[in-house]
Design a protein around this motif. Structure first.
Motif, PDB file in Angstrom:
ATOM      1  N   GLY A  42      17.403  32.339 -30.551  1.00 40.16           N
ATOM      2  CA  GLY A  42      16.048  31.299 -30.534  1.00 40.16           C
ATOM      3  C   GLY A  42      15.997  31.040 -29.478  1.00 40.16           C
ATOM      4  O   GLY A  42      16.756  31.192 -28.223  1.00 40.16           O
ATOM      5  N   PRO A  43      14.589  30.384 -28.986  1.00 36.59           N
ATOM      6  CA  PRO A  43      14.386  29.852 -27.412  1.00 36.59           C
ATOM      7  C   PRO A  43      15.335  28.908 -27.170  1.00 36.59           C
ATOM      8  O   PRO A  43      15.954  27.989 -27.907  1.00 36.59           O
ATOM      9  N   GLU A  44      15.653  29.077 -25.801  1.00 35.79           N
ATOM     10  CA  GLU A  44      16.515  27.938 -24.980  1.00 35.79           C
ATOM     11  C   GLU A  44      15.666  27.156 -24.244  1.00 35.79           C
ATOM     12  O   GLU A  44      14.957  27.697 -23.326  1.00 35.79           O
ATOM     13  N   PHE A  45      15.842  25.969 -24.353  1.00 34.97           N
ATOM     14  CA  PHE A  45      15.230  25.030 -23.539  1.00 34.97           C
ATOM     15  C   PHE A  45      15.411  25.130 -21.962  1.00 34.97           C
ATOM     16  O   PHE A  45      16.610  25.140 -21.595  1.00 34.97           O
ATOM     17  N   LEU A  46      14.602  25.157 -20.965  1.00 32.21           N
ATOM     18  CA  LEU A  46      14.570  25.175 -19.578  1.00 32.21           C
ATOM     19  C   LEU A  46      14.340  23.702 -18.935  1.00 32.21           C
ATOM     20  O   LEU A  46      14.809  23.380 -18.284  1.00 32.21           O
ATOM     21  N   ILE A  47      13.071  23.578 -19.040  1.00 31.09           N
ATOM     22  CA  ILE A  47      12.361  22.503 -18.384  1.00 31.09           C
ATOM     23  C   ILE A  47      11.276  21.699 -18.966  1.00 31.09           C
ATOM     24  O   ILE A  47      10.594  22.649 -19.806  1.00 31.09           O
ATOM     25  N   TYR A  48      10.919  20.640 -18.962  1.00 30.92           N
ATOM     26  CA  TYR A  48       9.895  19.853 -19.336  1.00 30.92           C
ATOM     27  C   TYR A  48       9.198  18.948 -18.401  1.00 30.92           C
ATOM     28  O   TYR A  48       9.734  18.396 -17.538  1.00 30.92           O
ATOM     29  N   PHE A  49       7.674  19.122 -18.329  1.00 32.47           N
ATOM     30  CA  PHE A  49       6.843  18.656 -17.512  1.00 32.47           C
ATOM     31  C   PHE A  49       5.899  17.274 -18.319  1.00 32.47           C
ATOM     32  O   PHE A  49       5.609  17.694 -19.295  1.00 32.47           O
ATOM     33  N   GLN A  50       6.091  16.482 -17.895  1.00 36.55           N
ATOM     34  CA  GLN A  50       4.982  15.458 -18.337  1.00 36.55           C
ATOM     35  C   GLN A  50       4.079  15.107 -17.181  1.00 36.55           C
ATOM     36  O   GLN A  50       4.406  14.343 -15.829  1.00 36.55           O
ATOM     37  N   GLY A  51       2.833  15.297 -17.176  1.00 36.53           N
ATOM     38  CA  GLY A  51       1.870  15.615 -16.078  1.00 36.53           C
ATOM     39  C   GLY A  51       2.603  16.466 -14.938  1.00 36.53           C
ATOM     40  O   GLY A  51       2.982  17.657 -15.177  1.00 36.53           O
ATOM     41  N   THR A  52       2.504  15.979 -13.638  1.00 38.81           N
ATOM     42  CA  THR A  52       3.104  16.850 -12.450  1.00 38.81           C
ATOM     43  C   THR A  52       4.705  16.673 -12.489  1.00 38.81           C
ATOM     44  O   THR A  52       4.955  17.517 -11.791  1.00 38.81           O
ATOM     45  N   GLY A  53       5.121  15.839 -12.991  1.00 33.50           N
ATOM     46  CA  GLY A  53       6.604  15.670 -12.669  1.00 33.50           C
ATOM     47  C   GLY A  53       7.391  16.235 -13.690  1.00 33.50           C
ATOM     48  O   GLY A  53       7.337  16.347 -14.900  1.00 33.50           O
ATOM     49  N   ALA A  54       8.506  16.908 -13.208  1.00 33.79           N
ATOM     50  CA  ALA A  54       9.483  17.464 -14.277  1.00 33.79           C
ATOM     51  C   ALA A  54      10.333  16.255 -14.913  1.00 33.79           C
ATOM     52  O   ALA A  54      11.174  15.724 -14.207  1.00 33.79           O
ATOM     53  N   ALA A  55      10.200  16.033 -16.087  1.00 33.04           N
ATOM     54  CA  ALA A  55      10.584  14.862 -16.687  1.00 33.04           C
ATOM     55  C   ALA A  55      12.180  15.240 -17.004  1.00 33.04           C
ATOM     56  O   ALA A  55      13.181  14.361 -17.251  1.00 33.04           O
ATOM     57  N   ASP A  56      12.562  16.429 -17.290  1.00 28.88           N
ATOM     58  CA  ASP A  56      13.946  17.004 -17.394  1.00 28.88           C
ATOM     59  C   ASP A  56      13.947  18.444 -17.334  1.00 28.88           C
ATOM     60  O   ASP A  56      13.225  19.336 -17.787  1.00 28.88           O
ATOM     61  N   ASP A  57      14.804  18.824 -16.004  1.00 25.70           N
ATOM     62  CA  ASP A  57      15.285  20.072 -15.987  1.00 25.70           C
ATOM     63  C   ASP A  57      16.413  20.312 -16.078  1.00 25.70           C
ATOM     64  O   ASP A  57      17.035  21.600 -15.381  1.00 25.70           O
ATOM     65  N   SER A  58      17.189  19.867 -17.009  1.00 25.90           N
ATOM     66  CA  SER A  58      18.701  19.971 -17.264  1.00 25.90           C
ATOM     67  C   SER A  58      18.879  21.371 -17.931  1.00 25.90           C
ATOM     68  O   SER A  58      20.012  21.747 -17.903  1.00 25.90           O
ATOM     69  N   GLY A  59      17.778  22.122 -18.335  1.00 26.84           N
ATOM     70  CA  GLY A  59      18.208  23.388 -19.021  1.00 26.84           C
ATOM     71  C   GLY A  59      18.192  24.549 -17.933  1.00 26.84           C
ATOM     72  O   GLY A  59      18.512  25.574 -18.201  1.00 26.84           O
ATOM     73  N   VAL A  68       7.203  24.443 -10.921  1.00 29.42           N
ATOM     74  CA  VAL A  68       6.366  23.451 -10.586  1.00 29.42           C
ATOM     75  C   VAL A  68       5.153  23.285 -11.298  1.00 29.42           C
ATOM     76  O   VAL A  68       4.595  24.290 -12.104  1.00 29.42           O
ATOM     77  N   ARG A  69       4.362  22.156 -11.078  1.00 28.77           N
ATOM     78  CA  ARG A  69       3.111  21.907 -12.113  1.00 28.77           C
ATOM     79  C   ARG A  69       2.347  20.915 -11.044  1.00 28.77           C
ATOM     80  O   ARG A  69       2.019  19.764 -11.212  1.00 28.77           O
ATOM     81  N   PRO A  70       1.928  21.566  -9.985  1.00 28.54           N
ATOM     82  CA  PRO A  70       1.468  20.680  -8.761  1.00 28.54           C
ATOM     83  C   PRO A  70       0.093  19.769  -9.422  1.00 28.54           C
ATOM     84  O   PRO A  70       0.028  18.695  -8.749  1.00 28.54           O
ATOM     85  N   GLU A  71      -0.627  20.255 -10.171  1.00 27.56           N
ATOM     86  CA  GLU A  71      -1.743  19.607 -10.454  1.00 27.56           C
ATOM     87  C   GLU A  71      -1.892  19.204 -11.987  1.00 27.56           C
ATOM     88  O   GLU A  71      -2.835  18.481 -12.396  1.00 27.56           O
ATOM     89  N   GLY A  72      -0.748  19.274 -12.507  1.00 28.38           N
ATOM     90  CA  GLY A  72      -0.440  18.688 -13.945  1.00 28.38           C
ATOM     91  C   GLY A  72      -1.212  19.649 -15.074  1.00 28.38           C
ATOM     92  O   GLY A  72      -1.311  19.119 -16.183  1.00 28.38           O
ATOM     93  N   SER A  73      -1.661  20.645 -14.516  1.00 25.51           N
ATOM     94  CA  SER A  73      -2.055  21.840 -15.581  1.00 25.51           C
ATOM     95  C   SER A  73      -1.214  23.046 -15.491  1.00 25.51           C
ATOM     96  O   SER A  73      -0.140  22.878 -16.103  1.00 25.51           O
ATOM     97  N   VAL A  74      -1.610  24.142 -14.565  1.00 22.32           N
ATOM     98  CA  VAL A  74      -1.039  25.368 -14.471  1.00 22.32           C
ATOM     99  C   VAL A  74       0.416  24.918 -13.971  1.00 22.32           C
ATOM    100  O   VAL A  74       0.695  24.217 -13.072  1.00 22.32           O
ATOM    101  N   SER A  75       1.458  25.696 -14.456  1.00 24.74           N
ATOM    102  CA  SER A  75       2.820  25.769 -14.047  1.00 24.74           C
ATOM    103  C   SER A  75       3.268  27.187 -13.499  1.00 24.74           C
ATOM    104  O   SER A  75       2.868  28.005 -14.269  1.00 24.74           O
ATOM    105  N   THR A  76       4.242  27.138 -12.781  1.00 30.54           N
ATOM    106  CA  THR A  76       4.955  28.423 -12.454  1.00 30.54           C
ATOM    107  C   THR A  76       6.500  28.133 -12.277  1.00 30.54           C
ATOM    108  O   THR A  76       6.772  27.219 -11.831  1.00 30.54           O
ATOM    109  N   LEU A  77       6.911  29.162 -12.931  1.00 27.40           N
ATOM    110  CA  LEU A  77       8.436  29.332 -13.010  1.00 27.40           C
ATOM    111  C   LEU A  77       8.819  30.363 -12.209  1.00 27.40           C
ATOM    112  O   LEU A  77       8.077  31.411 -11.946  1.00 27.40           O
ATOM    113  N   LYS A  78       9.724  29.888 -11.250  1.00 26.36           N
ATOM    114  CA  LYS A  78       9.846  30.906 -10.025  1.00 26.36           C
ATOM    115  C   LYS A  78      11.645  31.103 -10.234  1.00 26.36           C
ATOM    116  O   LYS A  78      12.384  30.328 -10.358  1.00 26.36           O
TER     117      LYS A  78
END
Lengths: 118, 112
Positions: A42-59, A68-78
């Motif tokens: 099953g899917p495994e949690f990586l990261i959660y954004f609330q708006g522009t900030g990473a609320a939890d990157d523990s995964g 990143v999610r610089p403008e609170g919309s599009v996100s890029t996983l690097k």
């Protein structure tokens, strides 16, 4: 479109290369999530954004992974210095609200980006 | 740690058969439970959810699930399956209000 859009749908790369995966959430959704799904799991949690900030990157498995999610919309996983073990489907999801009041628990998923590291 | 177990990785049924997919979770507190479905070539989508109240919840396409707290279970049921129900089904439990912990999934194949 009205749904969550992920690009590329497929990415084949060589070990050691750098990869970016993009997610365009549903317009107006404040919360964005990245999950990773390996074969037969099953899917495994990586990261959660609330708006522009990473609320939890523990995964995030290690410091080669960053999002990143610089403008609170599009996100890029690097992913830096990719390894064969990074091969998986990377799923992005969004929800209208994040944690707290109003969160229904329903996530809207994209179709995923399948990453293959040779 | 919280975990979710789905008992069957593959299920094959004929059309009109009844369906029950098992899901057990390990968590002692208040739980929010979900079933998601992924049809071939499509994205994951919510089938149904339990937050509180009536432990028998109904979802889309005739599916239902029953939360049995004493058994730590949230089994998915459908009285009569159709070929279009062929998909992969995932059970999940909500942790800390935003992390979903997922089972490994059950691939359901309906023979026409």
């Amino acid at each position: 479109g009205a749904g969550v859009s992920q690009t590329p749908s497929n990415k084949v790369t060589e070990k050691g290369k750098y990869v970016e995966l993009r997610c365009d959430p549903i317009s107006g959704h404040t919360a964005l999530y990245w999950y990773r799904q390996s074969l037969g799991q099953g899917p495994e949690f990586l990261i959660y954004f609330q708006g522009t900030g990473a609320a939890d990157d523990s995964g995030l498995p290690n410091d080669r992974f960053f999002a990143v999610r610089p403008e609170g919309s599009v996100s890029t996983l690097k992913i830096q210095r990719t390894e064969r073990g990074d091969s998986a489907v990377y799923l992005c999801a969004s929800s209208l609200m994040g944690i707290g009041s109003g969160f229904t628990g329903e996530l809207f998923f994209g179709e995923g980006s399948r990453l293959t590291v040779l | 740690a919280q975990s979710v177990s789905q008992h069957n990785h593959h299920v094959i049924l004929s059309e009109a058969a009844s369906l029950e997919l098992g899901c057990n979770y390990s968590y002692g507190g208040t739980v929010n439970l979900f079933w998601y479905v992924q049809y071939p070539g499509q994205h994951l989508q919510l089938l149904l959810k339990y937050f509180s109240g009536d432990p028998l919840v109904k979802g889309i396409k005739g599916f239902e699930a029953e939360f049995i707290k004493s058994k730590f279970s949230f089994n998915l049921r459908k009285p009569s399956v159709q070929w279009s129900d062929t998909a992969e089904y995932f059970c999940a439990v909500l942790r800390s209000n935003y992390q979903l912990i997922w089972g490994a999934g059950t691939k359901l194949i309906i023979k026409p």
